[in-house]
Design an enzyme around this catalytic site. Structure first.
Site, PDB file in Angstrom:
ATOM      1  N   GLU A  50       0.890   3.862   1.908  1.00  0.00           N
ATOM      2  CA  GLU A  50       1.410   4.235   3.221  1.00  0.00           C
ATOM      3  C   GLU A  50       2.608   3.377   3.600  1.00  0.00           C
ATOM      4  O   GLU A  50       3.598   3.885   4.141  1.00  0.00           O
ATOM      5  CB  GLU A  50       0.337   4.068   4.308  1.00  0.00           C
ATOM      6  CG  GLU A  50      -0.901   4.887   4.087  1.00  0.00           C
ATOM      7  CD  GLU A  50      -2.015   4.143   3.369  1.00  0.00           C
ATOM      8  OE1 GLU A  50      -3.180   4.363   3.710  1.00  0.00           O
ATOM      9  OE2 GLU A  50      -1.710   3.339   2.462  1.00  0.00           O
ATOM     10  N   HIS A 106       0.840  -1.195   0.000  1.00  0.00           N
ATOM     11  CA  HIS A 106       0.000   0.000   0.000  1.00  0.00           C
ATOM     12  C   HIS A 106       0.878   1.249   0.000  1.00  0.00           C
ATOM     13  O   HIS A 106       2.044   1.210   0.410  1.00  0.00           O
ATOM     14  CB  HIS A 106      -0.902   0.013   1.234  1.00  0.00           C
ATOM     15  CG  HIS A 106      -1.973  -1.025   1.200  1.00  0.00           C
ATOM     16  ND1 HIS A 106      -3.058  -0.986   2.040  1.00  0.00           N
ATOM     17  CD2 HIS A 106      -2.140  -2.130   0.427  1.00  0.00           C
ATOM     18  CE1 HIS A 106      -3.848  -2.019   1.793  1.00  0.00           C
ATOM     19  NE2 HIS A 106      -3.303  -2.733   0.827  1.00  0.00           N
ATOM     20  N   CYS A 154      -2.440  -0.562   7.491  1.00  0.00           N
ATOM     21  CA  CYS A 154      -1.609   0.636   7.445  1.00  0.00           C
ATOM     22  C   CYS A 154      -1.693   1.417   8.754  1.00  0.00           C
ATOM     23  O   CYS A 154      -0.691   1.968   9.209  1.00  0.00           O
ATOM     24  CB  CYS A 154      -2.007   1.500   6.261  1.00  0.00           C
ATOM     25  SG  CYS A 154      -1.575   0.721   4.678  1.00  0.00           S
ATOM     26  N   CYS A 194      -6.132   1.935   5.823  1.00  0.00           N
ATOM     27  CA  CYS A 194      -6.807   0.698   6.204  1.00  0.00           C
ATOM     28  C   CYS A 194      -6.264   0.236   7.569  1.00  0.00           C
ATOM     29  O   CYS A 194      -5.346   0.844   8.127  1.00  0.00           O
ATOM     30  CB  CYS A 194      -6.573  -0.380   5.146  1.00  0.00           C
ATOM     31  SG  CYS A 194      -4.867  -0.993   5.102  1.00  0.00           S
TER      32      CYS A 194
END
Length: 155
Positions: free
Chosen positions: A66, A64, A97, A94
């Protein structure tokens, strides 16, 4: 009182400046046909980490935006804690993260669009590090537009 208004306006301008950088990262993800989420980590006025979704490119569910930005920032700064840093991300993090952000002890997290389906705030009791300041809704319309563009193409 005037100082706090000016400080607030200056912080808002700063947040918008760095969110635009995160939006540029999200556009790079969109070009790769990835979910268009981008992130930058800032220490002072210096970008120390940046990333965008690479889940499909790397065939890695954890790639992801992040995670990419946090890893880059830790590498740049030479340590796992990002206590003096702000993470800017185009969409609410999410759960995965949020866990990484909590462990990194980022001072601030600023996001654009809320994620009512998968955002970490949908999980009762899930919190970031107690000292992390959260700011939401910065350039939300622009961040949402990228997501809508991506998912419109899938339909």
């Amino acid at each position: 009182m005037n100082g706090s208004i000016n400080d607030s306006a200056a912080q808002q301008q700063r947040d918008e400046k760095f969110m635009r950088m995160a939006i540029n990262e999200a556009r790079q993800a969109l070009k790769r046909e990835e979910v268009p989420i981008g992130a930058v980590v800032v220490a002072g006025d210096r970008v120390v980490g940046r990333g965008h979704n690479l889940v499909e490119t790397l065939q890695d569910a954890t790639a992801h935006a992040e995670m990419q930005a946090l890893t880059a920032a830790s590498s740049t700064l030479g340590g796992k804690y990002l206590r003096d840093c702000t993470l800017y991300v185009t969409v609410e993090p999410c759960v995965m993260c949020a866990g990484a952000i909590a462990w990194s002890q980022a001072a601030r997290v600023v996001w654009g669009a809320d994620d009512p389906k998968r955002g970490y705030t949908t999980v009762e009791g899930l919190r970031l590090h107690p000292q992390t300041v959260v700011v939401r809704g910065v350039l939300a319309a622009e961040c949402e537009a990228l997501m809508k563009e991506f998912f419109k193409e899938l339909r």
